[in-house]
Design a protein around this motif. Sequence first.
Motif, PDB file in Angstrom:
ATOM      1  N   LEU A  73       0.830  -1.211   0.000  1.00 32.92           N
ATOM      2  CA  LEU A  73       0.000   0.000   0.000  1.00 32.92           C
ATOM      3  C   LEU A  73       0.859   1.252   0.000  1.00 32.92           C
ATOM      4  CD1 LEU A  73      -2.798  -1.087   2.468  1.00 32.92           C
ATOM      5  CD2 LEU A  73      -3.133  -0.397   0.091  1.00 32.92           C
ATOM      6  N   ALA A  74       1.978   1.214   0.724  1.00 30.69           N
ATOM      7  CA  ALA A  74       2.843   2.396   0.767  1.00 30.69           C
ATOM      8  C   ALA A  74       3.356   2.719  -0.630  1.00 30.69           C
ATOM      9  CB  ALA A  74       4.007   2.163   1.728  1.00 30.69           C
ATOM     10  N   TRP A  75       3.796   1.693  -1.360  1.00 31.10           N
ATOM     11  CA  TRP A  75       4.303   1.956  -2.712  1.00 31.10           C
ATOM     12  C   TRP A  75       3.190   2.415  -3.636  1.00 31.10           C
ATOM     13  CZ3 TRP A  75       8.992   3.156  -3.750  1.00 31.10           C
ATOM     14  CH2 TRP A  75      10.017   2.694  -2.913  1.00 31.10           C
ATOM     15  N   LEU A  76       1.987   1.850  -3.473  1.00 34.71           N
ATOM     16  CA  LEU A  76       0.862   2.308  -4.303  1.00 34.71           C
ATOM     17  C   LEU A  76       0.553   3.780  -4.014  1.00 34.71           C
ATOM     18  CD1 LEU A  76      -1.538  -0.770  -4.154  1.00 34.71           C
ATOM     19  CD2 LEU A  76      -0.243   0.079  -6.122  1.00 34.71           C
ATOM     20  N   LEU A  77       0.596   4.133  -2.720  1.00 34.73           N
ATOM     21  CA  LEU A  77       0.295   5.522  -2.354  1.00 34.73           C
ATOM     22  C   LEU A  77       1.345   6.471  -2.936  1.00 34.73           C
ATOM     23  CD1 LEU A  77      -1.643   7.298  -0.745  1.00 34.73           C
ATOM     24  CD2 LEU A  77      -0.151   7.049   1.219  1.00 34.73           C
ATOM     25  N   GLY A 125       0.588   9.359  -5.426  1.00 31.62           N
ATOM     26  CA  GLY A 125       0.932  10.740  -5.089  1.00 31.62           C
ATOM     27  C   GLY A 125       1.688  11.413  -6.221  1.00 31.62           C
ATOM     28  N   PHE A 126       2.608  10.672  -6.834  1.00 26.39           N
ATOM     29  CA  PHE A 126       3.375  11.257  -7.928  1.00 26.39           C
ATOM     30  C   PHE A 126       2.465  11.523  -9.124  1.00 26.39           C
ATOM     31  CE2 PHE A 126       5.967  11.069 -11.756  1.00 26.39           C
ATOM     32  CZ  PHE A 126       6.937  12.010 -11.441  1.00 26.39           C
ATOM     33  N   ALA A 127       1.668  10.513  -9.494  1.00 25.67           N
ATOM     34  CA  ALA A 127       0.790  10.670 -10.660  1.00 25.67           C
ATOM     35  C   ALA A 127      -0.181  11.821 -10.440  1.00 25.67           C
ATOM     36  CB  ALA A 127       0.032   9.371 -10.913  1.00 25.67           C
ATOM     37  N   LEU A 152      -8.043  14.923 -11.921  1.00 24.58           N
ATOM     38  CA  LEU A 152      -8.134  14.163 -10.676  1.00 24.58           C
ATOM     39  C   LEU A 152      -8.351  15.056  -9.456  1.00 24.58           C
ATOM     40  CD1 LEU A 152      -7.989  11.274  -9.713  1.00 24.58           C
ATOM     41  CD2 LEU A 152      -5.531  11.477  -9.533  1.00 24.58           C
ATOM     42  N   LEU A 153      -7.537  16.100  -9.340  1.00 27.06           N
ATOM     43  CA  LEU A 153      -7.568  16.881  -8.109  1.00 27.06           C
ATOM     44  C   LEU A 153      -8.869  17.666  -7.956  1.00 27.06           C
ATOM     45  CD1 LEU A 153      -5.012  18.284  -6.025  1.00 27.06           C
ATOM     46  CD2 LEU A 153      -6.401  20.089  -6.939  1.00 27.06           C
ATOM     47  N   THR A 158       8.680  17.423  -8.406  1.00 23.65           N
ATOM     48  CA  THR A 158       7.685  16.512  -7.832  1.00 23.65           C
ATOM     49  C   THR A 158       8.355  15.222  -7.384  1.00 23.65           C
ATOM     50  OG1 THR A 158       6.052  17.408  -9.340  1.00 23.65           O
ATOM     51  CG2 THR A 158       5.491  15.345  -8.260  1.00 23.65           C
ATOM     52  N   PHE A 159       9.260  14.718  -8.229  1.00 22.74           N
ATOM     53  CA  PHE A 159       9.927  13.472  -7.894  1.00 22.74           C
ATOM     54  C   PHE A 159      10.685  13.601  -6.571  1.00 22.74           C
ATOM     55  CE2 PHE A 159      13.436  10.484  -8.005  1.00 22.74           C
ATOM     56  CZ  PHE A 159      12.767   9.311  -8.290  1.00 22.74           C
ATOM     57  N   ILE A 160      11.379  14.726  -6.413  1.00 22.85           N
ATOM     58  CA  ILE A 160      12.163  14.900  -5.186  1.00 22.85           C
ATOM     59  C   ILE A 160      11.242  15.008  -3.968  1.00 22.85           C
ATOM     60  CG2 ILE A 160      13.808  16.422  -4.009  1.00 22.85           C
ATOM     61  CD1 ILE A 160      14.956  17.074  -6.797  1.00 22.85           C
TER      62      ILE A 160
END
Lengths: 755, 60
Positions: free
Chosen positions: A283-287, A291-293, A302-303, A555-557
């Motif tokens: 779940l952490a990796w999915l989140l 979050g990045f997407a 989406l937002l 965003t990545f950072i």
Amino acid sequence: MSQDVHDGVRTHRTDPDRPPVAVEEPHTITGKEKAVFGGIALLGAIAWAMLAIVRGENVSAIWFVFAALCTYIIAFRFYARLIEYKVIRPRDTRATPAEELENGKDFMPTDRRVLFGHHFAAIAGAGPLVGPVLAAQMGYLPGTMWIIIGVVFAGAVQDYMVLHMSIRRRGRSLGQMARDELGPVGGTAAILGVLTIMLILIAVLGIVIIGALAESPWGVFSIAMTIPIALFMGVYLRYLRPGAVTEVSVIGVVLLLASIVAGGWVNNHPTLSETFTLSPGTLAWLLIAYGFAAAVLPVWLLLAPRDYLSTFMKVGTIALLALGILAARPTVQMPAVTQFAHTDNGPAFAGSLFPFLFITIACGALSGFHALISSGTTPKLIEKESQARMIGYGSMLVESFVAVMAMVAAVSIDQHTYFAMNATKALTGGTAESAAAYVNGLKLLNPAGMPIPPIDASVLNAAAESVGEKSIVSRTGGAPTLAFGMSDIMSVFGGESLKSFWYHFAVMFEALFILTTVDAGTRVARFMFSDALGNLPGLGKFKDPSWRVGAWIATFIVVAGWGSILVMGVHDPLGGIYTLFPLFGIANQLLAAIALTVVTTVLVKRGQAKWAWIPGLPLLWDLIVTMSASYQKIFSDNPKIGYFTQHDAFVAARDAGKVLPPAKSAADMDKVVFNTMVQGTLSVIFASLVLIVVLSAIVVCVKAIRSGGLPTSEAEDVPSQIFAPRSFLPTAAEKEVLAEWKAAGLEPTPTGRHA
Amino acid sequence: MAQAARDLRWWFRGVTGADAYERYAAHMARTHPGSPVLSERDFWRQKHADQDANPGARCC
């Protein structure tokens, strides 16, 4: 141009040919008002006495409601009014940024009642729902007292004053105000502080929601469905029916409810339930991926649609919960003060009542994050300066009430269940049998001080089954406990059979808030980060928001920043909530310290040092709380509290080839060693940044006092051309002015409606 | 009763921001009469593009 009308009422015009734009009324209080407020004060005093002194075996949750509401009314009428007259001194002859810079988009005078809801929806999130649930381990009284007293003297004061200061500065943000008022060093420390604090906030909220979703196929399925629902809404709004926001929100809410119902079916389906049973790590990796997407996808997809959904759910559910509490009137199960208030070994979080209770209940009493809202969006929408009391102070009172309701939900569930849910796996052992043995060993007392009979595993299994979950043992983070308490209360609507629906409804509602915070927070942090990068020589290109590559890199950072804390937290052998929630609370309260420092400095510079105690005292209190909490987290000899002591203990054990519980393997030992180092370092960074801000503010204040005030960055006065009442209902004098506008055939404000 | 329902609808639309286009159109008519007004579709596109460029904070 001012004119005395009658009975001490004065009106002010900025244009002799137009009706007045401001009304000043005498501060006297009429006999009728005295009687009404006297009655409210009496009812409030009775409610407090029932909670704090009488206590007794059967304390009804209704007393929480009365104690809170009566205190809020008195505080709003008297303390907030004092701040208004003596400190803020609003001038309604001055145009607000909304009026001065009106552009039909982000700067736009907005009806005060609408803005009240809008501002509330922007400040309320998962924070006030989670903190009180954890604080309930110390009993209902200390937490409730801090939620209510804290909001009156600290939280609402901060929100109100930051809003006012930002109105006077054309809607400038907290970071910009810090730079303008404290100078470059304090300002830079404040901006860095805000940025790092944001990362820990997002990470901990992520851990909260993962705690509710892990091993819960029902929860995972219904939350996952919010993504296609939001995408559908986004496409609908963009291509099919632009602007049909209410229509698409209603469709969205219906689909959301349908997905909660469908979640029950998935839960009972042999293969699907397996597909949606996910571990915390997955779940952490999915989140993180989400979050990045969400932060790089266009807002409309989406937002924006999810924001509509979440506002809808927020206002609706909070109203529903209030009705539920009034209808169900649950009896409190938790004593006023438990054993964990005196010891420092509470199962939900470690540490003594002072200072850890005050950092755990972050948002409901004082939330630094609100300063970012009060200084961003709202000043660009407010019609009159004098409305800041109702919007800033008033909305925060409602947020505090949400926190009181969360407290009620947590303390009205069975105590054994509460502790089985909130103690980490390291304590409960993870199964119903071991958890029952653990909670029986706590020797819990009922509110009358008598031991409560021990339970066996079947009680915990039945509780889990009643809400459609496999297990409720060690579901830490507050969200599952709140959902459990809410399902109990809401079962007055629809009975026992709907309990599992309400449970997952509550989980969904918290998850929606948190997902919105995750991607909006990532966007804001990215924006701040690119801006900061852009100031470095050679990286100026990062300042251009339309440069996609730069946005992706930033965003990545940012995602890597909170994502690494998130992954660290979910794998922490000691329990992510247990170790990281204190850091979250400290971070939020430190942000409040930055905001209160900025407003206190502005008062001193304005020559109002005499009144600087109004934000100064909560600032001092907040600094004492956060600094002693930080000090304990950094220097405490108790390995349960001090990150570095724990670090050293685990390093020594690892080097000796031993495994210290709750670690089960050498790999666990390495995790603890690493995590405690990171957590300790973050504590040091947060506290140092805030100390730099405070020190630079002290320098500025001393200079200001020596020279009898200093110029501030307040924008020039622009005369106002509009009129609107200052609070929810117009006063008699305000009605007269509105009548003058009507007689002149003019609209008092551009908002369309006025009464 | 009907009035109360209308008031509630007005309030809710304001809180969610559903009335943004109407308010924009009213603003244009009042302050810049005669100048070109964005269509509803373009207005929302513009609004979302602005949000993309300058995100607003949401609270915890």
